[in-house]
Write a protein that holds these residues in place. Structure first.
Motif, mmCIF file in Angstrom:
data_model
loop_
_atom_site.group_PDB
_atom_site.id
_atom_site.type_symbol
_atom_site.label_atom_id
_atom_site.label_comp_id
_atom_site.label_asym_id
_atom_site.label_seq_id
_atom_site.Cartn_x
_atom_site.Cartn_y
_atom_site.Cartn_z
ATOM 1 N N LYS A 68 -13.366 -0.342 -0.104
ATOM 2 C CA LYS A 68 -13.549 -0.879 -1.807
ATOM 3 C C LYS A 68 -13.968 -2.134 -1.019
ATOM 4 O O LYS A 68 -14.868 -3.094 -2.333
ATOM 5 C CB LYS A 68 -12.946 0.146 -1.871
ATOM 6 C CG LYS A 68 -12.789 1.355 -2.189
ATOM 7 C CD LYS A 68 -12.679 1.743 -3.039
ATOM 8 C CE LYS A 68 -10.906 1.797 -2.954
ATOM 9 N NZ LYS A 68 -10.232 2.890 -3.595
ATOM 10 N N TRP A 69 -13.671 -2.877 -1.130
ATOM 11 C CA TRP A 69 -13.277 -4.669 -1.408
ATOM 12 C C TRP A 69 -14.312 -4.813 -0.623
ATOM 13 O O TRP A 69 -14.397 -6.474 -0.912
ATOM 14 C CB TRP A 69 -11.689 -5.127 -1.327
ATOM 15 C CG TRP A 69 -11.033 -4.575 -1.869
ATOM 16 C CD1 TRP A 69 -10.858 -3.896 -2.420
ATOM 17 C CD2 TRP A 69 -8.930 -5.023 -1.312
ATOM 18 N NE1 TRP A 69 -9.122 -3.509 -2.981
ATOM 19 C CE2 TRP A 69 -8.405 -4.060 -2.716
ATOM 20 C CE3 TRP A 69 -8.630 -5.545 -0.729
ATOM 21 C CZ2 TRP A 69 -6.857 -4.411 -2.428
ATOM 22 C CZ3 TRP A 69 -7.086 -5.283 -0.876
ATOM 23 C CH2 TRP A 69 -6.344 -5.600 -1.622
ATOM 24 N N ILE A 120 -4.917 1.237 4.576
ATOM 25 C CA ILE A 120 -5.339 -0.022 4.469
ATOM 26 C C ILE A 120 -7.176 0.135 4.260
ATOM 27 O O ILE A 120 -7.737 -0.539 3.459
ATOM 28 C CB ILE A 120 -4.583 -0.459 4.852
ATOM 29 C CG1 ILE A 120 -3.074 -0.869 4.756
ATOM 30 C CG2 ILE A 120 -4.940 -2.553 5.018
ATOM 31 C CD1 ILE A 120 -1.986 -2.019 5.264
ATOM 32 N N THR A 175 -8.975 1.368 1.488
ATOM 33 C CA THR A 175 -8.878 0.472 0.727
ATOM 34 C C THR A 175 -9.535 -0.724 0.931
ATOM 35 O O THR A 175 -10.608 -1.314 -0.309
ATOM 36 C CB THR A 175 -7.017 -0.261 0.555
ATOM 37 O OG1 THR A 175 -6.278 1.136 0.455
ATOM 38 C CG2 THR A 175 -6.641 -1.435 -1.358
ATOM 39 N N TYR A 176 -9.868 -1.392 2.181
ATOM 40 C CA TYR A 176 -10.347 -2.361 2.350
ATOM 41 C C TYR A 176 -11.998 -2.002 2.774
ATOM 42 O O TYR A 176 -12.888 -3.587 2.103
ATOM 43 C CB TYR A 176 -9.998 -2.864 4.178
ATOM 44 C CG TYR A 176 -9.129 -3.452 3.821
ATOM 45 C CD1 TYR A 176 -8.436 -3.992 2.672
ATOM 46 C CD2 TYR A 176 -8.500 -4.069 5.259
ATOM 47 C CE1 TYR A 176 -6.909 -4.276 2.837
ATOM 48 C CE2 TYR A 176 -7.076 -5.458 5.389
ATOM 49 C CZ TYR A 176 -6.308 -5.491 4.360
ATOM 50 O OH TYR A 176 -5.488 -5.755 4.514
ATOM 51 N N PHE A 196 1.086 -1.065 0.144
ATOM 52 C CA PHE A 196 -0.067 0.274 -0.106
ATOM 53 C C PHE A 196 0.897 1.266 -0.088
ATOM 54 O O PHE A 196 1.449 0.424 0.003
ATOM 55 C CB PHE A 196 -0.770 0.024 0.771
ATOM 56 C CG PHE A 196 -1.920 -1.276 1.149
ATOM 57 C CD1 PHE A 196 -3.289 -0.759 1.028
ATOM 58 C CD2 PHE A 196 -2.087 -2.551 1.509
ATOM 59 C CE1 PHE A 196 -3.802 -1.711 0.548
ATOM 60 C CE2 PHE A 196 -2.053 -3.857 2.131
ATOM 61 C CZ PHE A 196 -3.671 -3.468 0.989
#
Length: 494
Positions: A134-135, A128, A131-132, A69
């Motif tokens: 979105k995942w 992070i 980002t997570y 990242f």
RNA sequence: CGGGGUGUAGCGCAGUCUGGCUAGCGCAUCUGGUUUGGGACCAGAGGGUCGUAGGUUCGAAUCCUAUCACCCCGACCA
């Protein structure tokens, strides 16, 4: 007459200075021209690579994958979790510009201000987590089990090589789970991984425990740590594993639909160890002659030192050494071949020997014409500083056992030190007396962190952790006399 | 950011108070020699904008002014 030591001062004379000298003499690292940032030299970096290799395998064996990242984090990300900001804001390096231009006086000045300042990551929960978010959509996306190897920056006021530097290398695991139980299990599992690594590879005994609220990672619900005792009796936090609850997932909107179709916040964890482990390793095993490395992590297991007078001897001795090296390298130790080097530099014998002593190479194998005549060699052990003659083929057969023995001996020695300097303390008078002397770990019942804090501040003592192993039971607070179920290790700390 | 201190060869320092030959010493480095089962010895050599800028002076490492950097003790911390 005191024996001459390779390191001046000795541990007893000036422990902090001894530490710096061990690092310098072993060629592990040095201060750079950038304030608080170190240059990790090849010998230190090779050690780090070995640590990385073992840890990386352990992470993968427990189902994790590596990813990477960004170094930069938008400032607004940090603001989302209140306690997290509070904990890290003061030590953030901030990027405010993206361009340099001539300042008209032969120098440069920053130009092109950024719309939003970026911070250099002090840790990556926020970037992070974003980002997570979105995942993660469904329970089917969970768990996420990711680790990253990275550098981070914390603008510390006072720095010491490996123990506290403005930039350091580490790994940070960041996981997301559907349930609290699962996340807690992960938190505990990774603490166990760290403890296993510390004890089996670094030969460094550690106490697994839970941090008190005041010592928790900013934003965590629970912080677990491994604590080690250095040779001066001070504690060093060697690794942490955090149960973040839903604090970060709420701040960053990491939500998913569960099996019932309901939207829920996820449960996250994070865990890390850093190049600080190198500092821990140094202060656990090294002696007044310099670095001592546990074989499982030593970049070189054995170094062969050829001894000869002239050119004719040189060829014979070197040929013998090469053959010995080849045979030794066929032996398997831990997860690979025995690592052997021949040091054929044009240096005097004594100088060469001490060079490797100071670098902590577990075994020195000296080979001269007399040894070759007897088909035997002279072997020096770094841990005990004993040397003895041994048959050449005998060494080949026994080297793996010898390395195991050194590894075990180092652990036992460190454990013996910790045991001898760990003591139960029952009341304030004893406590004061203990920490006025030459303290180690004090185990005490205590009623609450708030109540003991003033005394701890006065004595410069900290609560290291509440050991998991000895959890449970009832006792009486050493300070207030109140009944309590909390027990912790108190120590001076790095 | 508060208190204290230091900047002179790669490293460690002396010299600065009291201005004066070509700025020294130890370690390290290089060369030659003698050595070599243990951190050698002898001889020689190389290496400096004395943190930076300005000023005072016939003359500045030394005095004055400004400035920068670093270190130690606090506060903070994997």
């Amino acid at each position: 007459m005191a024996a001459k030591t390779a390191i001046t001062p000795t541990r007893a004379q000036d422990y902090p200075e001894w530490y710096q000298q061990v690092i310098a003499e072993a060629g592990m690292a040095e201060n750079s021209s950038v304030r608080g940032c170190m240059v990790i030299k090849p010998w230190g970096y090779a050690l780090w690579e070995n640590m990385q290799r073992v840890l990386d395998r352990m992470f993968k064996d427990t189902g994790h994958q590596n990813a990477y990242f960004p170094l930069f984090i938008p400032m607004s990300y940090l603001e989302k979790e209140a306690k997290h900001v509070e904990g890290f804001a003061k030590e953030c390096a901030v990027v405010t510009h993206h361009r340099l231009e001539p300042d008209g006086e032969g120098g440069l000045r920053p130009a092109g201000p950024l719309e939003e300042p970026l911070i250099v990551r002090p840790t990556s929960e926020t970037i992070i987590g974003a980002t997570y978010a979105k995942w993660v959509r469904s329970y089917r996306d969970l768990p996420i089990l990711i680790n990253q190897w990275a550098n981070v920056v914390r603008w510390e006021m006072r720095t010491r090589l490996f123990l506290r530097t403005a930039e350091f290398l580490w790994q940070e695991g960041h996981t997301v789970h559907a349930t609290a139980d699962e996340a807690m299990a992960e938190t505990r599992q990774m603490l166990d991984v760290y403890a296993t690594f510390a004890e089996e590879y670094m030969a460094m005994p550690v106490v697994k425990g839970e941090k008190t609220p005041g010592e928790r990672f900013p934003g965590a619900v629970m912080t677990l740590s491994i604590e080690a005792m250095m040779q001066d009796g001070k504690a060093l936090q060697a690794g942490t594993s955090h149960f973040l609850g839903q604090n970060f997932s709420r701040a960053q909107e990491i939500k998913f639909q569960d099996q019932n179709g309901e939207v829920a916040y996820a449960w996250t964890t994070s865990w890390g160890v850093s190049t600080r482990l190198i500092g821990a390793l140094i202060m656990t095993h090294s002696d007044d002659d310099g670095l001592v490395l546990p074989p499982k992590l030593a970049p070189t297991h054995a170094v062969i030192l050829p001894i000869y007078r002239d050119e004719s001897q040189r060829a014979e001795v070197l040929a013998y050494c090469e053959a010995l090296k080849a045979d030794l390298k066929k032996q398997m130790y831990d997860d690979g071949a025995v690592r052997v080097d021949i040091d054929d530099r044009d240096l005097r014998g004594g100088e060469k020997k001490w060079y490797h002593v100071k670098r902590g190479v577990p075994l020195r194998i000296e080979v001269g014409p007399k040894d070759i005549a007897n088909n035997s060699v002279f072997v020096g052990r770094r841990d005990t500083n004993e040397s003895q003659g041994i048959g050449r083929d005998d060494l080949v057969a026994k080297i793996v056992g010898l390395l195991d023995e050194i590894q075990t001996n180092l652990f036992n020695r460190a454990l013996a030190l910790r045991t001898s300097r760990t003591q139960e303390i029952a009341n304030e008078a004893e406590f004061r007396k203990y920490f006025a002397g030459n303290p180690g770990f004090a185990i005490c019942w205590f009623s609450s962190e708030e109540e003991v804090q003033p005394l701890l501040d006065e004595l410069k003592v900290t609560i290291r952790c509440m050991p998991i192993e000895s959890a449970g039971g009832e006792g009486v607070c050493f300070l207030t006399g109140k009944p309590t179920s909390q027990r912790a290790i108190f120590a001076k700390a790095y």
